[in-house]
Design an enzyme around this catalytic site. Structure first.
Site, short mmCIF file in Angstrom:
data_model
loop_
_atom_site.label_atom_id
_atom_site.label_comp_id
_atom_site.label_asym_id
_atom_site.label_seq_id
_atom_site.Cartn_x
_atom_site.Cartn_y
_atom_site.Cartn_z
N ASN A 191 0.85 -1.20 0.00
CA ASN A 191 0.00 0.00 0.00
C ASN A 191 0.88 1.25 0.00
OD1 ASN A 191 0.66 -0.87 2.66
ND2 ASN A 191 -0.98 0.35 3.55
N ILE A 192 0.39 2.27 -0.68
CA ILE A 192 1.13 3.52 -0.83
C ILE A 192 0.17 4.65 -0.46
CG2 ILE A 192 2.44 4.99 -2.41
CD1 ILE A 192 2.82 2.40 -4.18
N GLU A 193 0.37 5.22 0.72
CA GLU A 193 -0.55 6.24 1.21
C GLU A 193 -0.16 7.62 0.71
OE1 GLU A 193 -0.89 5.61 5.47
OE2 GLU A 193 -2.09 3.81 5.13
N CYS A 218 -4.02 0.76 -2.66
CA CYS A 218 -3.91 -0.47 -1.87
C CYS A 218 -2.85 -1.40 -2.46
CB CYS A 218 -5.24 -1.21 -1.87
SG CYS A 218 -6.55 -0.41 -0.96
N GLU A 244 -3.02 -4.59 -3.10
CA GLU A 244 -3.53 -5.51 -4.13
C GLU A 244 -3.49 -4.84 -5.50
OE1 GLU A 244 -4.84 -4.63 -1.27
OE2 GLU A 244 -6.22 -6.13 -0.46
N CYS A 300 -10.37 -4.69 0.15
CA CYS A 300 -11.47 -3.73 0.07
C CYS A 300 -12.28 -3.95 -1.21
CB CYS A 300 -10.93 -2.30 0.13
SG CYS A 300 -10.25 -1.71 -1.44
N CYS A 320 -10.56 -3.13 -4.56
CA CYS A 320 -9.57 -4.15 -4.96
C CYS A 320 -10.26 -5.42 -5.45
CB CYS A 320 -8.61 -4.44 -3.82
SG CYS A 320 -7.47 -3.05 -3.53
N1 THU Z 1 -5.37 -1.25 2.36
C1 THU Z 1 -4.84 -2.07 1.41
O1 THU Z 1 -3.67 -1.93 1.03
N2 THU Z 1 -5.64 -3.03 0.89
C2 THU Z 1 -6.95 -3.23 1.22
O2 THU Z 1 -7.62 -4.02 0.58
C3 THU Z 1 -7.52 -2.50 2.34
C4 THU Z 1 -6.73 -1.35 2.84
C5 THU Z 1 -4.53 -0.19 2.92
C6 THU Z 1 -4.96 1.19 2.53
C7 THU Z 1 -4.38 2.02 3.66
O3 THU Z 1 -3.04 2.35 3.33
C8 THU Z 1 -4.37 1.08 4.84
O4 THU Z 1 -4.56 -0.22 4.33
C9 THU Z 1 -5.44 1.38 5.87
O5 THU Z 1 -6.68 1.47 5.29
#
Ligand code: THU
Length: 136
Positions: free
Chosen positions: A46-48, A57, A59, A94, A97
């Site tokens: 994941n890359i915020e 996300c 995935e 999520c 994804c």
């Molecule tokens: N996140 C994912 O990488 N994949 C998902 O399917 C659900 C959420 C990440 C997004 C965010 O960086 C962190 O989890 C918290 O929501």
């Protein structure tokens, strides 16, 4: 072409990818590994973003890496996550994804959700029944 799905390789790939997570806001690290049609495993984290909605996300990072290398089909995915990168319970994908998985994966595609004691296995169809796809 048929590819043997090696769950352990995907699981190790997801765990390794999780370490690269850029998650300074949630501190929730996620890793994913995808077996693509070229037989390769593509991984992602994941890359915020400070503008939270711009977050990607794990995935989708992994799937988009495969697609950007020319792949149009994925055969399996493994996912893990945890606060500060410590895996406890499964990190369930999520909705966005799941929809992206359905664009490139079949209903019977295995989805391995990793937890501290191993993994749970689902099919994509179980996680996203009655999906809207190219056939629609
Ligand atoms: N996140 C994912 O990488 N994949 C998902 O399917 C659900 C959420 C990440 C997004 C965010 O960086 C962190 O989890 C918290 O929501």
């Amino acid at each position: 072409m048929q590819h043997t799905i090696k769950a352990d390789e995907l699981i190790n790939g997801a765990k390794a990818a999780m370490k690269a997570a850029y998650a300074p806001y949630s501190h929730f690290y996620v890793g994913a590994a995808v077996l693509a049609e070229d037989g390769k495993i593509y991984t992602g984290c994941n890359i915020e973003n400070s503008s939270y909605g711009a977050t990607n996300c794990a995935e989708r990072t992994a799937i988009f890496k495969a697609v950007s290398e020319g792949c149009r089909k994925i055969h399996a995915i493994a996912i893990c996550g945890g606060y500060e990168g410590v895996i406890e319970a499964v990190a369930s994908p999520c909705g966005i994804c799941r929809q992206v998985m359905s664009e490139f994966g079949q209903n019977d595609m295995p989805v391995f959700l990793i937890h501290k004691d191993g993994f749970d296995e689902y099919t994509l169809g179980e996680l996203l029944p009655c999906s809207f796809t190219l056939e629609n």
